[in-house]
Design a protein around this motif. Sequence first.
Motif, mmCIF file in Angstrom:
data_model
loop_
_atom_site.group_PDB
_atom_site.id
_atom_site.type_symbol
_atom_site.label_atom_id
_atom_site.label_comp_id
_atom_site.label_asym_id
_atom_site.label_seq_id
_atom_site.Cartn_x
_atom_site.Cartn_y
_atom_site.Cartn_z
ATOM 1 N N LYS A 1 -32.758 -31.100 139.577
ATOM 2 C CA LYS A 1 -32.454 -32.484 139.230
ATOM 3 C C LYS A 1 -30.968 -32.765 139.388
ATOM 4 O O LYS A 1 -30.228 -33.021 138.437
ATOM 5 C CB LYS A 1 -32.953 -32.790 137.819
ATOM 6 C CG LYS A 1 -34.479 -32.683 137.700
ATOM 7 C CD LYS A 1 -35.012 -33.239 136.409
ATOM 8 C CE LYS A 1 -36.532 -33.179 136.374
ATOM 9 N NZ LYS A 1 -37.106 -33.824 135.183
ATOM 10 N N LEU A 2 -30.547 -32.725 140.658
ATOM 11 C CA LEU A 2 -29.163 -32.997 141.021
ATOM 12 C C LEU A 2 -29.164 -34.009 142.157
ATOM 13 O O LEU A 2 -30.157 -34.155 142.876
ATOM 14 C CB LEU A 2 -28.457 -31.715 141.463
ATOM 15 C CG LEU A 2 -28.410 -30.574 140.445
ATOM 16 C CD1 LEU A 2 -27.899 -29.305 141.106
ATOM 17 C CD2 LEU A 2 -27.542 -30.947 139.249
ATOM 18 N N ILE A 3 -28.047 -34.676 142.332
ATOM 19 C CA ILE A 3 -27.950 -35.731 143.335
ATOM 20 C C ILE A 3 -26.663 -35.548 144.131
ATOM 21 O O ILE A 3 -25.641 -35.094 143.614
ATOM 22 C CB ILE A 3 -27.972 -37.122 142.665
ATOM 23 C CG1 ILE A 3 -29.349 -37.392 142.038
ATOM 24 C CG2 ILE A 3 -27.667 -38.236 143.674
ATOM 25 C CD1 ILE A 3 -29.416 -38.687 141.253
ATOM 26 N N GLY A 4 -26.728 -35.915 145.418
ATOM 27 C CA GLY A 4 -25.546 -35.966 146.254
ATOM 28 C C GLY A 4 -24.913 -34.617 146.513
ATOM 29 O O GLY A 4 -25.596 -33.623 146.781
ATOM 30 N N LYS A 5 -23.594 -34.549 146.424
ATOM 31 C CA LYS A 5 -22.864 -33.322 146.706
ATOM 32 C C LYS A 5 -23.340 -32.192 145.813
ATOM 33 O O LYS A 5 -23.497 -31.041 146.274
ATOM 34 C CB LYS A 5 -21.364 -33.554 146.498
ATOM 35 C CG LYS A 5 -20.516 -32.296 146.642
ATOM 36 C CD LYS A 5 -19.057 -32.579 146.330
ATOM 37 C CE LYS A 5 -18.233 -31.296 146.320
ATOM 38 N NZ LYS A 5 -16.806 -31.562 145.986
ATOM 39 N N GLU A 6 -23.597 -32.470 144.531
ATOM 40 C CA GLU A 6 -24.031 -31.426 143.602
ATOM 41 C C GLU A 6 -25.344 -30.806 144.070
ATOM 42 O O GLU A 6 -25.546 -29.600 143.953
ATOM 43 C CB GLU A 6 -24.183 -32.004 142.189
ATOM 44 C CG GLU A 6 -22.862 -32.315 141.493
ATOM 45 C CD GLU A 6 -22.160 -33.530 142.084
ATOM 46 O OE1 GLU A 6 -22.853 -34.384 142.687
ATOM 47 O OE2 GLU A 6 -20.930 -33.619 141.951
ATOM 48 N N TYR A 7 -26.239 -31.614 144.618
ATOM 49 C CA TYR A 7 -27.508 -31.095 145.122
ATOM 50 C C TYR A 7 -27.275 -30.180 146.325
ATOM 51 O O TYR A 7 -27.893 -29.125 146.455
ATOM 52 C CB TYR A 7 -28.421 -32.258 145.518
ATOM 53 C CG TYR A 7 -29.822 -31.839 145.902
ATOM 54 C CD1 TYR A 7 -30.840 -31.789 144.958
ATOM 55 C CD2 TYR A 7 -30.132 -31.484 147.213
ATOM 56 C CE1 TYR A 7 -32.127 -31.405 145.298
ATOM 57 C CE2 TYR A 7 -31.409 -31.092 147.563
ATOM 58 C CZ TYR A 7 -32.410 -31.051 146.609
ATOM 59 O OH TYR A 7 -33.675 -30.655 146.948
ATOM 60 N N GLY B 1 -22.062 -29.353 159.782
ATOM 61 C CA GLY B 1 -23.298 -29.992 160.226
ATOM 62 C C GLY B 1 -24.549 -29.577 159.501
ATOM 63 O O GLY B 1 -25.570 -30.272 159.576
ATOM 64 N N THR B 2 -24.523 -28.444 158.780
ATOM 65 C CA THR B 2 -25.735 -28.000 158.100
ATOM 66 C C THR B 2 -25.954 -28.818 156.832
ATOM 67 O O THR B 2 -25.066 -29.566 156.393
ATOM 68 C CB THR B 2 -25.666 -26.495 157.789
ATOM 69 O OG1 THR B 2 -26.955 -26.035 157.394
ATOM 70 C CG2 THR B 2 -24.659 -26.209 156.679
ATOM 71 N N GLU B 3 -27.133 -28.669 156.214
ATOM 72 C CA GLU B 3 -27.455 -29.507 155.059
ATOM 73 C C GLU B 3 -27.337 -28.751 153.731
ATOM 74 O O GLU B 3 -26.850 -29.279 152.758
ATOM 75 C CB GLU B 3 -28.843 -30.147 155.190
ATOM 76 C CG GLU B 3 -29.772 -29.510 156.220
ATOM 77 C CD GLU B 3 -30.313 -28.181 155.772
ATOM 78 O OE1 GLU B 3 -29.557 -27.195 155.806
ATOM 79 O OE2 GLU B 3 -31.475 -28.117 155.370
ATOM 80 N N GLU B 4 -27.773 -27.490 153.689
ATOM 81 C CA GLU B 4 -27.682 -26.709 152.462
ATOM 82 C C GLU B 4 -26.287 -26.080 152.363
ATOM 83 O O GLU B 4 -26.071 -24.925 152.731
ATOM 84 C CB GLU B 4 -28.765 -25.628 152.440
ATOM 85 C CG GLU B 4 -30.164 -26.188 152.310
ATOM 86 C CD GLU B 4 -31.229 -25.095 152.262
ATOM 87 O OE1 GLU B 4 -32.386 -25.434 151.969
ATOM 88 O OE2 GLU B 4 -30.910 -23.927 152.514
ATOM 89 N N THR B 5 -25.339 -26.864 151.881
ATOM 90 C CA THR B 5 -23.944 -26.409 151.872
ATOM 91 C C THR B 5 -23.746 -25.178 151.010
ATOM 92 O O THR B 5 -22.808 -24.403 151.233
ATOM 93 C CB THR B 5 -23.026 -27.551 151.388
ATOM 94 O OG1 THR B 5 -23.307 -28.720 152.164
ATOM 95 C CG2 THR B 5 -21.567 -27.190 151.556
ATOM 96 N N PHE B 6 -24.639 -24.972 150.043
ATOM 97 C CA PHE B 6 -24.490 -23.777 149.212
ATOM 98 C C PHE B 6 -24.560 -22.503 150.033
ATOM 99 O O PHE B 6 -23.958 -21.493 149.679
ATOM 100 C CB PHE B 6 -25.537 -23.741 148.082
ATOM 101 C CG PHE B 6 -26.971 -23.795 148.526
ATOM 102 C CD1 PHE B 6 -27.608 -22.683 149.049
ATOM 103 C CD2 PHE B 6 -27.716 -24.960 148.380
ATOM 104 C CE1 PHE B 6 -28.943 -22.722 149.444
ATOM 105 C CE2 PHE B 6 -29.062 -25.009 148.755
ATOM 106 C CZ PHE B 6 -29.669 -23.890 149.296
ATOM 107 N N PHE B 7 -25.276 -22.553 151.162
ATOM 108 C CA PHE B 7 -25.415 -21.339 151.959
ATOM 109 C C PHE B 7 -24.089 -20.869 152.548
ATOM 110 O O PHE B 7 -23.653 -19.740 152.288
ATOM 111 C CB PHE B 7 -26.466 -21.522 153.059
ATOM 112 C CG PHE B 7 -26.573 -20.332 153.955
ATOM 113 C CD1 PHE B 7 -27.339 -19.245 153.593
ATOM 114 C CD2 PHE B 7 -25.864 -20.266 155.142
ATOM 115 C CE1 PHE B 7 -27.402 -18.115 154.400
ATOM 116 C CE2 PHE B 7 -25.917 -19.145 155.953
ATOM 117 C CZ PHE B 7 -26.697 -18.075 155.578
ATOM 118 N N PRO B 8 -23.380 -21.688 153.349
ATOM 119 C CA PRO B 8 -22.094 -21.192 153.873
ATOM 120 C C PRO B 8 -21.036 -21.028 152.788
ATOM 121 O O PRO B 8 -20.124 -20.202 152.943
ATOM 122 C CB PRO B 8 -21.695 -22.248 154.907
ATOM 123 C CG PRO B 8 -22.434 -23.477 154.513
ATOM 124 C CD PRO B 8 -23.733 -23.001 153.924
#
Length: 693
Positions: free
Chosen positions: A252-258, A586-593
């Motif tokens: 339950k997070l939105i935007g950058k936090e998600y 360009g990727t979407e799951e920023t937590f990964f990099p």
Amino acid sequence: MALMTSLWSCDSKKEIASTDATFTIDTALTADEISKGILSPEILWKFGRVGSPALSPDGKTLAYTISYYNLKDNKGVTNLYVIPTSGGNPVKLTDATGSESNPQWSADGKSIRFLSTRSGSSQLWEITATGEDLKQLSKVDGDINGFNISPLEDKILYAMDVKVDMATIDKHPDMPKANVRIIEQLMYRHWNYWEDGSYSHVFVANFAKGNIGEAKDINKDEAWDTPMATDFDIAEVQWSPDGKNIVYVSKKLIGKEYAVSTNSDLYLYNLESGETKNITTENMGYDRNPAYSPDGKYLAWWSMEKNGYESDQKRLFVMELTTGTKTYLTNGFDQNVEQFDWAPNSQDIYFASGIKGTEQLYKINVASKQIAQITKGMHNYVFAQKRGDVLLGEKMSMSMAPEFFTVDEATGTETQLTKTNEHIYRHIKMGKSVERWIKTTDGKDMLTWVILPPNFDSTKVYPALLYCQGGPQSTVSQNWSFRWNFQIMAANDYVIVAPNRRGVPSFGKAWNEQISGDYSGQNIKDYLSAIDNVKQEKWVDENRLGCVGASYGGYSVYYLAGTHQKRFKVFIAHNGMFNFESFYAGTEETFFPNNDFGGAYWDKNNKVAQRTYANSPHKLVGNWDTPIMIVVGEMDLRIPYTEGLQAFNAAQLQGVPSKLLVYPTETHFVTKPQNAVIWQREFFSWLDKYLKK
């Protein structure tokens, strides 16, 4: 989901299968295929693919699905089957009019409820266990994505997509023909779909004698998915045994936090009060896969500790519901807990876990915390379920597509229940998988699978392929893949070298974690240790070596192309990272990099991140001198297809022999039948051109 756990599986917002009564499956081998006696891409699409296992309450019958395809028609269908767990022949319950999923038994074991598209949308249906009285139970507006009926069978929950945010047409109704996305925040796309203002929500309704009452949206106005993206797995929404509560998983997070977080939680929804409570607030990583014990005393789930690290160790937790006391049940167990299931006694939990390149079944006692390994051998068990006296497992290997087995937990003795593809194995010879332990440059022992051609002759000399695994935190296990299939590679007379290099699970947490922040380091040395070891065999031609891989494996290919020191004669990279800076942006799951690269490329004070970006493959492209084929899917949002275009352009501009395969409708994976066959044909045509005499 790891970056390319990937090659093996990933669900996303699901497409409804388009089937009709005239659809025919195609499973028969031709005379030519039988005479050749080896696996081919065309034969691979004649395999039946089992799934969705569900034991009856007494454990005497298994309901499951099989997906079949017709290569000529370029489509498939999934139907419902049952088979006695004591042995016997499967019985097909549904026809090709629709595609079925999510089978669940009624409490009395007399009927099976399931989702089907046979009425034109995904709705709830029911059929008796003997294949009679097929009837539609729901007629909701839209598609039901998953369901669960309460233990007392008086209520039902189901998931559907709900419009929450405005789309462009809503903001500009006077421009109905416009085609534009207006985006103001992350995260606006995921794996293979763009956010369109709709989110998966859970609805609850009365369920009296098969009739569904007026439904309540328990996630009303929430701009996030339940069940959670990108799996959308309804198994992550569960009834309490008394039917008074629902537990579900959501982030339950939105935007950058998600985009930068993996902090999902378990939420407890009370039907009487309508209140929702977060019951895992203290943990900052993933909390997923909740399951109530049959007696309602405990809730179990697996949990990852670190926020932003999607491949952290999966730890099994239980909570005593009356006191709220939580126990880290597998503390000290240096393995992941994958799929798990409560025993009927509410005291034991059966689970699958990876160990040294295989996956086995285990049992843990809640009170004593004692863990017992049930199965052993060169195979993967990826599913366990206990009903009555029957323990069911789903098993596969590099030589066998998934099938269902019953297992004697006292002895580990297994009995094969389904034999879906026996008609194929009878005529096809598989290559042998050999377990080989190799010393790495830092003195560790590394398991490397060596897969030999089906008609291997040790007096002959073969070309060899170094297989680079994706993930990167994804084991090279005894997995059967319907995409990157080692047996097809071996059938084309290649020796396959598949190392469990640094960064893969099932060899301990330290081995798994080492790769983060060290992409160009030890794991690259591990790859080379593996191929340098195997190429010394007299049956390998060290002058005919190739290197192939996808996702992180595709990155590995790009990196090795600039550093391999003439080892390889040809490369193939599929949807790999080429330019780390453009990938990060360009990727979407920023937590990964953020986790695996160490952070953003603009953070000049971050030494780990700066070392990562300094070793991006695109900075080594001036060293490229070896033919390379590159494969991309335009719908791949995990690693945007422009990464592959950059690599191909760089090769072409330098005069390096190169080929580019672009799939406009494919994602991170090539999954459509005819597209997949062309992929295989081009794959071996490219390799043969440079490695076959």
